[in-house]
Enzyme design. Structure first.
Site, PDB file in Angstrom:
ATOM      1  N   HIS A   1       1.542   4.692   9.719  1.00  0.00           N
ATOM      2  CA  HIS A   1       0.728   3.596   9.197  1.00  0.00           C
ATOM      3  C   HIS A   1      -0.123   2.970  10.297  1.00  0.00           C
ATOM      4  O   HIS A   1       0.354   2.737  11.409  1.00  0.00           O
ATOM      5  CB  HIS A   1       1.675   2.538   8.600  1.00  0.00           C
ATOM      6  CG  HIS A   1       1.033   1.525   7.727  1.00  0.00           C
ATOM      7  ND1 HIS A   1       0.152   0.578   8.198  1.00  0.00           N
ATOM      8  CD2 HIS A   1       1.158   1.285   6.398  1.00  0.00           C
ATOM      9  CE1 HIS A   1      -0.232  -0.190   7.196  1.00  0.00           C
ATOM     10  NE2 HIS A   1       0.348   0.215   6.095  1.00  0.00           N
TER      11      HIS A   1
ATOM     12  N   CYS B   1       0.836  -1.200   0.000  1.00  0.00           N
ATOM     13  CA  CYS B   1       0.000   0.000   0.000  1.00  0.00           C
ATOM     14  C   CYS B   1       0.871   1.250   0.000  1.00  0.00           C
ATOM     15  O   CYS B   1       0.568   2.235  -0.690  1.00  0.00           O
ATOM     16  CB  CYS B   1      -0.927  -0.008   1.210  1.00  0.00           C
ATOM     17  SG  CYS B   1      -0.090  -0.270   2.794  1.00  0.00           S
TER      18      CYS B   1
END
Length: 333
Positions: A180, A153
């Site tokens: 994150h 990602c």
């Protein structure tokens, strides 16, 4: 369209299927995982991050039923399914365990023609290509690209702005830090873990972590001089990557932001990148389908140092690209 099978029905696998079905991209011929059908059906039907699926969902022996779709379910706890017997052309591996060539090759050995991996490969030798939508997907070669990595990602979140900066201003070198959300690789409570920092409770700590994004980016741009790290934080989903760059050409904040606006509105990055003109927090980008949302008010410049910030829903945004890339490949193999 070629026949697609989904292997691994965890966080990314379930969102991948939600997107594929909601966008009418494809219905996989099979789903395989190591858990029981009823539990997996329940997890698909109600998702903590993304809510309830709009159709009835059930699991019975050897089958997952979603709306009026009956999808073959195979328990793969003992072995990888016989893809040849199922006539599978493309396996989308969402287990996180196919990051070395042997793991991906196992699907080929069982009869699949192509494998799309929802994770960054350990090295370029462990896959045939790293292909990202809006970046280099048009370089797909069916004759030589049989094991394909989608990176992570974070790879996707950084690749879009890097492409824009490279094409408009050039890059000498850079450093990124991604903030994150926690993932299943971490621990819910304090306990010994393989990575010592992951030993502390994910929902109570800011935890420094590594990122494979820099390596994956160099698979695409071999001369790219960018490295970075990650910090896991106590949010369920939604992340932001700050990228600090020394550009080859001088540029202003407005020139950079205008380049992002243009890329988001036309060309290969339309639908992949978006821009945020207002001042937002991470809840704004939860369930956003873009893999890179440039926070334009955070673009700053000090001397020759440029700093930009890219938001991304680390689950939903990535799963959107994964489903779209799978559909793209399936039309061309």
């Amino acid at each position: 369209m070629a026949t697609i099978a989904l292997h691994g029905f965890g966080r990314i696998g379930r969102q991948f299927l939600r997107i594929a079905l909601s966008k009418n991209l494809f219905v996989p011929v099979s789903i395989s995982d190591i858990r029981d059908e009823d539990t997996l059906a329940a997890l698909y039907a109600v998702d903590t991050n993304y809510g309830r699926w709009h159709e009835p969902v059930s699991g019975t022996e050897g089958k997952l039923t979603i709306g009026d779709r009956n999808i073959l379910y195979i328990n793969s706890s003992k072995e990888i399914p016989d893809w040849a017997a199922l006539g599978v052309d493309l396996v989308v591996d969402c287990t996180g365990r196919a990051t070395v060539r042997a793991g991906a090759q196992a699907h080929i050995d069982r009869g699949a023609k192509y494998v799309l991996i929802s994770a960054p490969s350990k090295s370029l030798a462990d896959c045939d290509a790293v292909l990202l939508k809006g970046i280099n997907l048009d370089t797909f070669d069916p004759a030589s690209h049989h094991i394909i990595s989608m990176g992570s990602c974070t790879t996707n979140a950084l690749a879009a702005p890097i492409k824009v900066i490279l094409e408009n201003f050039g890059i000498q070198y850079g450093l990124f830090s991604t903030v994150h959300s926690y993932t299943n690789t971490q621990s819910l409570t304090d306990q010994p873990m393989k990575d010592r920092r992951d030993s502390w409770a994910a929902t109570e700590n800011i935890i420094p972590s590594s990122s494979g994004a820099a390596r994956a980016l160099q698979f695409i741009w071999k001369d790219l001089q960018i490295t970075g790290k990650a910090y896991r934080v106590p949010t369920r989903t939604g992340s932001i990557a700050e990228l600090n760059l020394i550009t080859e050409k001088d540029c202003t904040v407005e020139e950079v932001n205008n380049a992002f606006r243009k890329a988001a509105s036309e060309g290969p990055l339309k639908g992949v990148m978006d821009v945020l003109e207002g001042e937002w927090a991470s809840s704004r980008i939860v369930a956003d389908p873009h893999t890179s949302l440039m926070d334009l008010p955070l673009t700053t410049k000090q001397g020759n140092l440029l700093s930009i910030a890219s938001w991304y829903d680390n689950e939903w945004g990535f799963a959107n690209r994964l489903a779209e890339v799978a559909a793209y490949l399936a039309e061309r193999i």
